[in-house]
Design a protein around this motif. Structure first.
Motif, PDB file in Angstrom:
ATOM      1  N   SER A  23       0.614  -1.080   0.005  1.00  0.00           N
ATOM      2  CA  SER A  23      -0.161  -0.025  -0.339  1.00  0.00           C
ATOM      3  C   SER A  23       1.160   0.663  -0.021  1.00  0.00           C
ATOM      4  CB  SER A  23      -1.057  -0.007   1.571  1.00  0.00           C
ATOM      5  OG  SER A  23      -0.469   0.138   2.418  1.00  0.00           O
ATOM      6  N   LEU A  24       2.383   1.170  -0.313  1.00  0.00           N
ATOM      7  CA  LEU A  24       3.285   2.130   0.182  1.00  0.00           C
ATOM      8  C   LEU A  24       4.122   2.041  -1.092  1.00  0.00           C
ATOM      9  CD1 LEU A  24       3.676   5.363   1.103  1.00  0.00           C
ATOM     10  CD2 LEU A  24       4.919   3.326   3.627  1.00  0.00           C
ATOM     11  N   THR A  25       5.008   2.431  -1.406  1.00  0.00           N
ATOM     12  CA  THR A  25       6.025   2.966  -2.525  1.00  0.00           C
ATOM     13  C   THR A  25       6.679   3.883  -2.120  1.00  0.00           C
ATOM     14  OG1 THR A  25       5.156   1.708  -4.038  1.00  0.00           O
ATOM     15  CG2 THR A  25       7.450   2.183  -4.750  1.00  0.00           C
ATOM     16  N   ILE A  26       7.883   3.793  -1.831  1.00  0.00           N
ATOM     17  CA  ILE A  26       8.630   4.945  -1.536  1.00  0.00           C
ATOM     18  C   ILE A  26      10.768   4.401  -2.564  1.00  0.00           C
ATOM     19  CG2 ILE A  26      11.245   5.287   0.688  1.00  0.00           C
ATOM     20  CD1 ILE A  26       8.787   4.467   2.078  1.00  0.00           C
ATOM     21  N   LEU A  27      10.634   5.728  -2.995  1.00  0.00           N
ATOM     22  CA  LEU A  27      11.438   6.112  -3.879  1.00  0.00           C
ATOM     23  C   LEU A  27      13.289   6.146  -3.041  1.00  0.00           C
ATOM     24  CD1 LEU A  27      13.394   6.461  -6.755  1.00  0.00           C
ATOM     25  CD2 LEU A  27      12.506   8.473  -7.077  1.00  0.00           C
ATOM     26  N   LEU A  28      14.179   5.567  -3.248  1.00  0.00           N
ATOM     27  CA  LEU A  28      15.344   6.055  -3.128  1.00  0.00           C
ATOM     28  C   LEU A  28      16.304   6.777  -4.262  1.00  0.00           C
ATOM     29  CD1 LEU A  28      15.980   3.018   0.106  1.00  0.00           C
ATOM     30  CD2 LEU A  28      14.774   5.562   0.528  1.00  0.00           C
ATOM     31  N   ASN A  29      16.981   7.683  -3.606  1.00  0.00           N
ATOM     32  CA  ASN A  29      17.234   8.155  -5.169  1.00  0.00           C
ATOM     33  C   ASN A  29      18.679   9.047  -4.420  1.00  0.00           C
ATOM     34  OD1 ASN A  29      17.206  11.407  -6.520  1.00  0.00           O
ATOM     35  ND2 ASN A  29      17.979   9.882  -7.400  1.00  0.00           N
ATOM     36  N   SER A  30      19.703   8.338  -4.953  1.00  0.00           N
ATOM     37  CA  SER A  30      21.091   9.253  -5.272  1.00  0.00           C
ATOM     38  C   SER A  30      21.479   9.225  -6.950  1.00  0.00           C
ATOM     39  CB  SER A  30      21.807   8.972  -4.237  1.00  0.00           C
ATOM     40  OG  SER A  30      22.533   7.612  -4.616  1.00  0.00           O
ATOM     41  N   ILE A  89      14.764   2.052  -6.152  1.00  0.00           N
ATOM     42  CA  ILE A  89      15.990   3.329  -6.358  1.00  0.00           C
ATOM     43  C   ILE A  89      16.001   3.116  -7.474  1.00  0.00           C
ATOM     44  CG2 ILE A  89      18.375   2.425  -5.744  1.00  0.00           C
ATOM     45  CD1 ILE A  89      15.552  -0.566  -4.764  1.00  0.00           C
ATOM     46  N   ALA A  90      16.157   4.607  -7.806  1.00  0.00           N
ATOM     47  CA  ALA A  90      17.241   5.301  -8.779  1.00  0.00           C
ATOM     48  C   ALA A  90      18.209   5.502  -8.871  1.00  0.00           C
ATOM     49  CB  ALA A  90      16.528   6.119  -9.060  1.00  0.00           C
ATOM     50  N   PHE A  91      19.115   5.304  -8.997  1.00  0.00           N
ATOM     51  CA  PHE A  91      20.935   5.998  -9.449  1.00  0.00           C
ATOM     52  C   PHE A  91      20.975   6.270 -10.903  1.00  0.00           C
ATOM     53  CE2 PHE A  91      21.493   2.403  -5.835  1.00  0.00           C
ATOM     54  CZ  PHE A  91      21.795   3.073  -5.062  1.00  0.00           C
ATOM     55  N   THR A  92      20.578   7.974 -10.496  1.00  0.00           N
ATOM     56  CA  THR A  92      20.515   8.589 -11.838  1.00  0.00           C
ATOM     57  C   THR A  92      21.898   9.061 -12.231  1.00  0.00           C
ATOM     58  OG1 THR A  92      20.510  10.076 -10.480  1.00  0.00           O
ATOM     59  CG2 THR A  92      18.269   9.360 -11.346  1.00  0.00           C
ATOM     60  N   VAL A  93      22.150   9.156 -13.447  1.00  0.00           N
ATOM     61  CA  VAL A  93      23.581   9.190 -13.903  1.00  0.00           C
ATOM     62  C   VAL A  93      23.327  11.144 -14.902  1.00  0.00           C
ATOM     63  CG1 VAL A  93      24.094   6.884 -14.866  1.00  0.00           C
ATOM     64  CG2 VAL A  93      22.861   8.906 -16.015  1.00  0.00           C
ATOM     65  N   GLU A  94      24.265  11.841 -14.757  1.00  0.00           N
ATOM     66  CA  GLU A  94      24.932  13.081 -15.319  1.00  0.00           C
ATOM     67  C   GLU A  94      23.412  13.900 -14.431  1.00  0.00           C
ATOM     68  OE1 GLU A  94      24.022  13.474 -19.911  1.00  0.00           O
ATOM     69  OE2 GLU A  94      25.236  11.431 -20.158  1.00  0.00           O
ATOM     70  N   ILE A 102       4.708   5.312  -7.080  1.00  0.00           N
ATOM     71  CA  ILE A 102       5.365   6.086  -6.177  1.00  0.00           C
ATOM     72  C   ILE A 102       4.639   7.281  -4.761  1.00  0.00           C
ATOM     73  CG2 ILE A 102       7.686   7.736  -5.249  1.00  0.00           C
ATOM     74  CD1 ILE A 102       8.996   6.125  -8.029  1.00  0.00           C
ATOM     75  N   HIS A 103       4.649   7.392  -3.615  1.00  0.00           N
ATOM     76  CA  HIS A 103       3.948   8.086  -3.012  1.00  0.00           C
ATOM     77  C   HIS A 103       5.399   8.456  -1.822  1.00  0.00           C
ATOM     78  CE1 HIS A 103       1.589   4.533  -3.118  1.00  0.00           C
ATOM     79  NE2 HIS A 103       0.747   5.099  -2.616  1.00  0.00           N
ATOM     80  N   ALA A 104       6.358   8.703  -1.921  1.00  0.00           N
ATOM     81  CA  ALA A 104       6.828   9.514  -1.044  1.00  0.00           C
ATOM     82  C   ALA A 104       8.548   9.545  -1.755  1.00  0.00           C
ATOM     83  CB  ALA A 104       7.186   8.701   0.188  1.00  0.00           C
ATOM     84  N   ALA A 105       9.087  10.288  -1.920  1.00  0.00           N
ATOM     85  CA  ALA A 105      11.069  10.142  -2.359  1.00  0.00           C
ATOM     86  C   ALA A 105      11.197   9.929  -1.591  1.00  0.00           C
ATOM     87  CB  ALA A 105      11.301  11.306  -4.282  1.00  0.00           C
ATOM     88  N   LEU A 106      12.462   9.825  -1.138  1.00  0.00           N
ATOM     89  CA  LEU A 106      13.527  10.657   0.229  1.00  0.00           C
ATOM     90  C   LEU A 106      15.280  10.728  -0.954  1.00  0.00           C
ATOM     91  CD1 LEU A 106      12.847   7.924   2.583  1.00  0.00           C
ATOM     92  CD2 LEU A 106      11.568  10.598   2.284  1.00  0.00           C
ATOM     93  N   GLY A 138       4.558  15.401  -9.028  1.00  0.00           N
ATOM     94  CA  GLY A 138       3.772  15.379  -7.585  1.00  0.00           C
ATOM     95  C   GLY A 138       3.620  13.947  -6.992  1.00  0.00           C
ATOM     96  N   ILE A 139       5.116  13.932  -6.365  1.00  0.00           N
ATOM     97  CA  ILE A 139       5.664  12.963  -5.672  1.00  0.00           C
ATOM     98  C   ILE A 139       5.711  13.680  -4.110  1.00  0.00           C
ATOM     99  CG2 ILE A 139       6.773  11.323  -5.201  1.00  0.00           C
ATOM    100  CD1 ILE A 139       7.451  10.277  -7.818  1.00  0.00           C
ATOM    101  N   GLN A 140       5.715  13.686  -2.976  1.00  0.00           N
ATOM    102  CA  GLN A 140       6.089  14.442  -1.348  1.00  0.00           C
ATOM    103  C   GLN A 140       8.033  13.940  -1.842  1.00  0.00           C
ATOM    104  OE1 GLN A 140       3.557  16.285   0.020  1.00  0.00           O
ATOM    105  NE2 GLN A 140       2.619  16.115  -0.963  1.00  0.00           N
ATOM    106  N   SER A 141       8.025  14.865  -2.109  1.00  0.00           N
ATOM    107  CA  SER A 141       9.974  14.661  -1.726  1.00  0.00           C
ATOM    108  C   SER A 141      10.356  15.459  -1.375  1.00  0.00           C
ATOM    109  CB  SER A 141      10.052  14.546  -3.402  1.00  0.00           C
ATOM    110  OG  SER A 141       9.500  14.151  -4.449  1.00  0.00           O
ATOM    111  N   VAL A 142      12.071  14.749  -0.912  1.00  0.00           N
ATOM    112  CA  VAL A 142      12.870  15.977   0.417  1.00  0.00           C
ATOM    113  C   VAL A 142      14.329  15.832   0.189  1.00  0.00           C
ATOM    114  CG1 VAL A 142      10.772  15.775   2.115  1.00  0.00           C
ATOM    115  CG2 VAL A 142      12.894  14.089   1.721  1.00  0.00           C
ATOM    116  N   ASN A 143      14.966  16.350   0.445  1.00  0.00           N
ATOM    117  CA  ASN A 143      16.738  16.205  -0.028  1.00  0.00           C
ATOM    118  C   ASN A 143      17.401  15.953   0.956  1.00  0.00           C
ATOM    119  OD1 ASN A 143      18.827  15.680  -1.421  1.00  0.00           O
ATOM    120  ND2 ASN A 143      19.102  17.495  -2.382  1.00  0.00           N
ATOM    121  N   LEU A 144      18.272  15.125   1.985  1.00  0.00           N
ATOM    122  CA  LEU A 144      18.553  14.920   2.542  1.00  0.00           C
ATOM    123  C   LEU A 144      20.370  14.931   2.922  1.00  0.00           C
ATOM    124  CD1 LEU A 144      17.002  11.213   3.846  1.00  0.00           C
ATOM    125  CD2 LEU A 144      15.968  13.505   4.632  1.00  0.00           C
TER     126      LEU A 144
END
Length: 472
Positions: free
Chosen positions: A248-255, A314-319, A338-342, A400-406
């Motif tokens: 019921s919840l999907t979270i994105l982790l990104n760097s 998980i999204a490990f992005t380039v450029e 995705i409901h939230a992106a960290l 439209g994803i609830q997102s923060v940068n830590l």
């Protein structure tokens, strides 16, 4: 002489200045010791299991030469030392036998070892992952630098083989009951090993193939699905919790994988307490520290129990460093549930970045909840919502994803003054761990945001309210 015997792995007790008791040592190893002593000029006498020696000043080099019997360590095998199954010390390499024996004494079952023979790093293979983790904890306690390869149940020791001998006596002083050494101490060391390894790998924007392959190998055992999209981003997902129910919840982790300048060949990572810098050029902590935090978090999640299933993408992005190009190319299909992106790509400590230059990344309640979760059990109350600069976060917010940068502990990025505070980076890893320990709080914030706009689709509402430019 006692210290030299300990270095080679012999088990004994000191009766007096001249007498050693080998009653707890195996007959096989006592015979091995007798053979060594008979080849020496040492004046000694055996009375049963008691060895009586003259007060002789021993030369370590001469002693090692005596212990280097022909064929020693040829099998490179070792086992668990107990009363029923004692392995011959003659089977173990000269410089690692004492280390292995002490680890066995302290409850770490080993199956193979090699002192590197002067050509490669010494290493020990353990019977289980638990044995590996326990051994790593012991090495932390005596400050023996190492790298853990948990999936292979292997510890690679980052010392020359001759340096191993000095750590054996330190292990010998440790009691068998080591419950006073915290698990967090072990976790911190493993986290630092991951980050340090990432900092050694090249990957300037547009040339991320080496770092991408390295991270994919790490992700292979931590995720259910993994792919590389047409632009070169690593996209993966894993579901934790009961498989019989849909999450019921999907979270994105990104760097991001790329660094702004190439890491200079031959540079050294200089360590002053928790602060790391580079001897030349950039350190690369922007954003290898973020990658390390996410990889560490995924390992932590493997050990957690969830009352309800949760999907982690998980999204490990380039450029990223040249205009958020990788994030812009991520497909809407990957992002749609995705409901939230960290995002873990902010300098300094304690920032929960909720927007930039008049652009909101999330609703106020979401940022406040992330800070509240991060400060649970933390007297410092380090985490606070704030505004910050550009990052992949704005691309996820555009969807439209609830997102923060830590914050992840680096400072002075993109310069030769760049530094990384490992205390702050590890605090970010702990924040992410707390998020998954308190998913009920995160869900309550997301539910509150939805209730505030009951008649409007969340993503359409936010996109209509604030147009997020994809430009840098």
């Amino acid at each position: 002489m006692s210290a030299l015997l300990v270095e080679q792995g012999f088990i004994f007790s000191q009766v007096d200045s001249r007498t050693l008791d080998f009653s707890n040592e195996s007959e096989l190893n006592v015979e091995f010791l007798k053979k060594i002593l008979n080849e020496s000029n040492c004046c000694h006498e055996w009375q049963g299991s008691l060895l009586i020696v003259e007060d002789t000043l021993w030369n370590e080099s001469e002693w090692l030469a005596l212990c280097a019997v022909p064929g020693r360590g040829r099998t490179e095998m070792c086992g668990y030392f107990d009363e029923e199954d004692n392995v011959s010390l003659a089977m173990l390499d000269l410089y690692i036998s004492g280390l292995v024996r002490q680890l066995n004494r302290l409850g770490c079952m080993t199956i193979m070892s090699c002192d590197g023979e002067g050509e490669r790093r010494p290493n020990i293979v353990f019977a289980t992952e638990n044995d590996t983790e326990r051994a790593a904890l012991l090495m932390v306690e005596v400050e023996l630098k190492h790298r853990v390869k948990l999936a292979r149940k292997t510890i690679v020791i980052l010392k020359e083989r001759k340096e191993l001998l000095s750590f054996v006596s330190l292990l010998n002083e440790l009691p068998e009951n080591l419950s006073a050494i915290s698990t967090e101490h072990l976790e911190r060391t493993m986290f630092e090993n991951v980050v340090e390894e990432l900092l050694e790998i090249p990957g300037v924007s547009g040339y991320e193939s080496i770092i991408r392959n390295h991270v994919m190998k790490k992700l292979a055992t931590l995720t259910d699905k993994m792919t590389v999209d047409d632009y070169g981003n690593i996209l993966a997902e894993v579901t934790f919790g009961r498989a019989c129910r849909e999450p019921s919840l999907t979270i994105l982790l990104n760097s991001h994988l790329d660094v702004v300048d190439e890491i200079e060949a031959g540079r050294e990572i200089l360590k002053c307490g928790p602060v790391w810098t580079s001897s030349s050029g950039i350190l690369g902590a922007d954003d290898r520290a973020g990658v390390g935090v996410i990889l560490h978090t995924l390992k932590q999640l493997q050990q957690m129990e969830f009352r309800a299933p949760v999907k982690v993408k998980i999204a490990f992005t380039v450029e990223e460093e040249v205009g958020l190009c990788g994030a812009k190319s991520v497909s809407s299909e990957f992002l749609e549930d995705i409901h939230a992106a960290l995002v873990v790509d902010r300098r300094g400590r304690g920032d929960v970045v909720t927007g930039t230059r008049g652009i909101d990344f999330c609703d106020e309640l979401f940022g406040e909840m992330l800070a509240l979760i991060g400060n649970l059990g933390d007297d410092e109350n380090r985490w606070e919502p704030t505004l910050g600069g550009s990052s992949d976060t704005r691309i996820w917010a555009q969807q439209g994803i609830q997102s923060v940068n830590l914050s992840v502990g680096y400072q002075y990025e993109h310069t030769s003054r760049e530094e990384l505070n490992l205390d702050d980076a590890f605090a970010t890893a702990n924040l992410l761990k707390k998020v998954f320990l308190h998913l009920d709080l995160l869900k309550s914030a997301l539910s509150g945001i939805r209730r505030a706009t009951p008649n409007t689709d969340e993503r359409l509402r936010r996109n209509g309210r604030k147009s997020v430019s994809a430009a840098s």
